[in-house]
Design an enzyme around this catalytic site. Sequence first.
Site, short mmCIF file in Angstrom:
data_model
loop_
_atom_site.label_atom_id
_atom_site.label_comp_id
_atom_site.label_asym_id
_atom_site.label_seq_id
_atom_site.Cartn_x
_atom_site.Cartn_y
_atom_site.Cartn_z
N LYS A 240 0.80 -1.41 -0.21
CA LYS A 240 -0.08 -0.02 -0.09
C LYS A 240 0.70 1.31 -0.20
O LYS A 240 0.59 2.13 -0.80
CB LYS A 240 -0.85 0.02 1.11
CG LYS A 240 -2.00 0.96 1.00
CD LYS A 240 -3.06 0.65 2.35
CE LYS A 240 -3.75 -0.37 2.21
NZ LYS A 240 -4.38 -0.77 3.66
N ARG B 110 -3.28 3.15 8.76
CA ARG B 110 -3.67 2.05 7.73
C ARG B 110 -2.78 0.90 7.55
O ARG B 110 -1.38 1.30 7.32
CB ARG B 110 -3.87 2.61 6.24
CG ARG B 110 -4.70 3.73 6.01
CD ARG B 110 -4.76 4.32 4.76
NE ARG B 110 -5.40 3.39 4.01
CZ ARG B 110 -5.15 3.54 2.46
NH1 ARG B 110 -4.57 4.74 1.89
NH2 ARG B 110 -5.88 2.63 1.57
N GLY C 102 -8.39 -7.40 3.81
CA GLY C 102 -9.34 -7.49 5.11
C GLY C 102 -8.69 -8.14 6.33
O GLY C 102 -9.39 -8.48 7.44
N MET D 82 -5.86 -7.39 8.11
CA MET D 82 -5.21 -6.51 9.29
C MET D 82 -5.94 -5.40 8.97
O MET D 82 -7.15 -4.84 8.64
CB MET D 82 -3.89 -6.08 8.71
CG MET D 82 -3.18 -7.31 9.10
SD MET D 82 -1.13 -7.26 9.17
CE MET D 82 -1.34 -6.54 7.41
N ARG E 285 -3.07 -1.30 -6.57
CA ARG E 285 -2.14 -2.48 -6.67
C ARG E 285 -2.39 -3.12 -7.93
O ARG E 285 -3.64 -3.23 -8.36
CB ARG E 285 -2.37 -3.33 -5.27
CG ARG E 285 -3.74 -3.86 -5.10
CD ARG E 285 -3.74 -4.55 -3.76
NE ARG E 285 -5.25 -4.97 -3.90
CZ ARG E 285 -5.85 -4.78 -2.63
NH1 ARG E 285 -5.45 -4.80 -1.51
NH2 ARG E 285 -7.35 -4.96 -2.74
N HIS F 116 -15.87 -8.92 0.42
CA HIS F 116 -14.80 -9.76 1.17
C HIS F 116 -14.91 -11.07 0.59
O HIS F 116 -13.66 -11.68 0.18
CB HIS F 116 -15.08 -9.93 2.73
CG HIS F 116 -14.04 -10.62 3.44
ND1 HIS F 116 -14.32 -12.14 3.58
CD2 HIS F 116 -12.77 -10.34 3.92
CE1 HIS F 116 -13.30 -12.50 4.32
NE2 HIS F 116 -12.44 -11.67 4.63
N SER G 43 17.88 -40.60 -9.64
CA SER G 43 16.80 -40.08 -9.61
C SER G 43 16.35 -39.76 -8.21
O SER G 43 16.20 -40.61 -7.22
CB SER G 43 15.50 -41.04 -10.12
OG SER G 43 14.18 -40.28 -10.00
N CYS H 175 11.97 -37.95 -8.90
CA CYS H 175 10.61 -38.58 -9.09
C CYS H 175 9.51 -38.56 -8.00
O CYS H 175 8.63 -39.33 -7.97
CB CYS H 175 10.69 -40.23 -9.50
SG CYS H 175 11.67 -41.00 -8.24
N TYR I 62 15.65 -33.26 -15.66
CA TYR I 62 14.30 -33.54 -15.61
C TYR I 62 13.74 -33.38 -14.34
O TYR I 62 14.38 -33.91 -13.33
CB TYR I 62 13.81 -34.64 -16.33
CG TYR I 62 14.31 -35.88 -16.02
CD1 TYR I 62 12.95 -36.52 -15.11
CD2 TYR I 62 15.43 -36.78 -15.99
CE1 TYR I 62 13.41 -37.85 -14.44
CE2 TYR I 62 15.48 -37.81 -15.40
CZ TYR I 62 14.78 -38.54 -14.82
OH TYR I 62 14.79 -39.78 -13.87
P1 ADP Z 1 -7.83 -2.16 3.70
O1 ADP Z 1 -6.36 -2.59 3.52
O2 ADP Z 1 -8.65 -3.17 4.33
O3 ADP Z 1 -8.49 -2.00 2.41
P2 ADP Z 1 -7.23 0.52 3.84
O4 ADP Z 1 -6.29 1.03 4.94
O5 ADP Z 1 -7.13 0.61 2.46
O6 ADP Z 1 -7.76 -0.87 4.60
O7 ADP Z 1 -8.65 1.49 4.35
C1 ADP Z 1 -9.86 1.14 4.59
C2 ADP Z 1 -10.91 1.95 3.91
O8 ADP Z 1 -10.69 3.45 4.45
C3 ADP Z 1 -10.69 2.17 2.45
O9 ADP Z 1 -11.83 1.94 1.81
C4 ADP Z 1 -9.91 3.04 2.28
O10 ADP Z 1 -10.09 3.82 0.82
C5 ADP Z 1 -10.26 4.10 3.15
N1 ADP Z 1 -9.45 5.21 3.56
C6 ADP Z 1 -8.04 5.05 4.34
N2 ADP Z 1 -7.50 6.16 4.48
C7 ADP Z 1 -8.26 6.96 3.99
C8 ADP Z 1 -8.19 8.44 3.98
N3 ADP Z 1 -7.11 9.11 4.34
N4 ADP Z 1 -8.98 9.17 3.35
C9 ADP Z 1 -10.50 8.56 3.20
N5 ADP Z 1 -10.39 7.15 3.18
C10 ADP Z 1 -9.36 6.60 3.59
MG MG Z 2 -7.72 -0.69 1.09
#
Ligand code: ADP
Ligand code: MG
Length: 890
Positions: A22, A91, A100, A102, A335, A451, A770, A838, A858
């Site tokens: 991220k 984040r 989802g 962490m 990503r 999810h 082998s 093998c 192989y």
């Molecule tokens: P995950 O990895 O579970 O997607 P994120 O860190 O991306 O968690 O954040 C969870 C949600 O909050 C995401 O929808 C993200 O876009 C939103 N979000 C994160 N940081 C900000 C921010 N600075 N302003 C507005 N929305 C945010």
């Molecule tokens: Mg996210």
Amino acid sequence: MPKYVYDFTEGNKDLKDLLGGKGANLAEMTNLGLPVPPGFTITTEACRSYLADGRLPGGLREEADAHLAALEKAMGKRLGAADDPLLVSVRSGAAFSMPGMMDTVLNVGLNDESVHGLAKQAGDERFAWDSYRRLIQMFGKTVLGLDADLFEDAMEEAKRAKGVESDLDLDAADFQRLVDTYKGIVRSQTGHDFPSDPREQMRLAVEAVFDSWNAPRAVLYRRQERIPADLGTAVNIVAMVFGNLGMESGTGVAFTRDPGSGQKGVYGDYLQNAQGEDVVAGIRNTVRLQELESIDAESYRRLLDIMRTLENHYRDLCDIEFTIERGKLWMLQTRVGKRTAGAAFRIAVQLADQGLIDLDEAVTRVTGDQLAQLMFPRFDAEADRRPITTGMNASPGAAVGKAVFSSERAKELAEQGEDVVLVRRETTPDDLVGMIAAQGVLTSRGGKTSHAAVVARGMGKTCVCGAEELEVDGQERRFTAPGGVVVNEGDVISIDGTTGEVHLGEVPVVPSPVVEYFEGAGDRDDELVRAVDRVMTRADSRRRLAVRANADNAEDAARARRFGAQGIGLCRTEHMFLGDRRRLVEDLILAGPGEERQAALDALEPLQRSDFTAIFQAMDGLPVTIRLIDPPLHEFLPDLTALSVRVALAGADAGARDRGLLEAVKRLHEQNPMLGLRGVRLGLVIPGLFAMQVRAIAQAVAERRDAGGDPRAEIMIPLVAAVQELEGVREEAEGILREVGVEALIGTMIEVPRAALTAGQIAEAAEFFSFGTNDLTQMAWGFSRDDVEAAFFSRYLDLGIFGVSPFETIDRDGVGRLMRIAVEEGRAARPGIKLGICGEHGGDPESVRFCHEIGLDYVSCSPFRVPVARLEAGRAALEGAGPEHAEAGA
Ligand code: ADP
Ligand code: MG
Ligand code: MG
């Protein structure tokens, strides 16, 4: 002292290990000039240090403070200031995406004072109180570890009290009351007040993100996805932008292509007046991204523009999180997106056709595991299919099983060997256990980015989501479909992840088009088949490893050959002693020495010969490695207890044969048969046994040769530990080959550690090695596989003693080292020696790579894995690891 904090302007996409995916990608987007809210990243290194010592590393706080000060300066606001607060999100973000798994906390910096400042600045009371209650809710759950339901229930209660259905119908006063309720929950549950100091909120949130690395569900996810346990996560501190500032604001997710099919187009979901996770959590129904065009045309166009930029820049499918704050578009994440196996092949070839990548790179963009997924069967299109409903086709495949409504139940039934389909209104990270146990997942809510959909695609599991016509009642363990169809726990359902159809009962399955293609009958007009063909053709042209198959009969051999096998690496002869022939083996064991034994062997020989003839015919022109009998002889005799009972019941009437058998079973009984009389030891102890097998091979070769064929036999002696064992057997075998007038290579398995360590000596008597990595792993670790896997492997995985079972992927450090020694010393003693593997590892992608690196000639694996091994061998060659030995040919 290491640098622990990076501003977004300092990072880039190649720093994933340090900044997490991220953080690295936020930096990349920042540097591309895209609209990313400013912020900074605390490194995974800081996390590792924190997890090791239990406290934040020295100097981190000062460094983070300096970056925060810079951020405040850039924004012209101070964190949590009463009059005009800067708010941030905290984040998580590891090097590998863990959807989802962490945690993230939004709106950090709000308290009883700054909420007023926020309201004043935004001119929106409701927005400010909504943001505040979200902070307490997320903070309570993530940082304080409180049960999320406590907050959800309070929210539901507020809606009920007001008689409304949606959070959109709650006003400022409602949210203000909710804030009080939430604060009360925190106080009563923890004995402390919700922390009002913004800096403390931030510090606690950072620590919570670090801690979430070791949350049970994250541990489980990593194990499932084979992500190492010691990487740690980074933390991103990002200035907040607000999608919950009225209907001109909103938040959404998007893909640059369909992650299910690879098609280009506009894919995503959007939700007005909402923040962050509302989109994936399914609290309200999202609209399709296309509809954003009529809501906010300018932002829509800008978004599509950015998506194009990103796809061209990353040269791959990207997924995106964005937020619109009062008409201004912000990018919050991107990503390289997860995709289904089929989409991976299609996209790789599409990108090559577009000229964004070349075909070599296309080969590296897909994996053997993905190819294996494409080889699973599908539902029969001809079958009578009347779906009870149709949901979204979130992750392809055909899943049939008993409906279950909880993760626990899924696990329980799966452990009893039942196939189950997990049915939920929507899944949460806590459902991971059930998703792993189930054949497929069905949800009634949430879109392709929910999810359930994201995780199922990642796991290659069939998923139908958002089947909104279904009413799922988890409590009563049943769901109701249109027309009053009720499906209870235990009823069999079939779900089709390719079409989204849900069926009652079992729908028959047919082979996948990719398998039909490998069989030579595939539909070349099918885009997927074409993509697989292009990738496989290129992989074959690039790989250095040959791929053979393990096959014990002509039918498997023929199939393996169609799948691209270049010979047989392991033909086990022991199955040829089972079934009707078992009696002949009993005769052999019961026979006295001399003529009696010879007669028993003579009876077996023609049967063996015809088996071999058929296999040589199927593999004409290609090498066939035949292993002489390996397992201990008592495996061919009746079970001791059963036989004892039979003899005891018959008393004086017991037949001579049964009594003789019982005696033989007792005589041959071993405490530890794996280490007992088997393999080459049998050959040396029971005169005539190996000779009979070698003669059968030699005669089969002669027969095929006389019929105009091109049989290429390789005779393999199992379980050799010392060259002396091999020499004895070899001499006799050579005599027989001479006598029959044919040629064959004679070699050995390397599956006992001593053989690996004395490979230089053994190579004097062996024309090929082998690696029998199943036994080699058992003996190197001192593990009896059947005993240890069930007994304590999961504990060992928990303890991190190994990240993957050494029976799945070659243990490079131990077993792999033995192999390296044998390769090196074997080649030194006999330069042209043929080297292969093998064991079951021969079809495991990671292990294929290892075999490439150490320069084997192989790999050999089960026929169905042959394409997987071909692809991985191609990828290994293209990705440039090894080989330490550059000899070609098999
Ligand atoms: P995950 O990895 O579970 O997607 P994120 O860190 O991306 O968690 O954040 C969870 C949600 O909050 C995401 O929808 C993200 O876009 C939103 N979000 C994160 N940081 C900000 C921010 N600075 N302003 C507005 N929305 C945010
Ligand atoms: Mg996210
Ligand atoms: Mg073995």
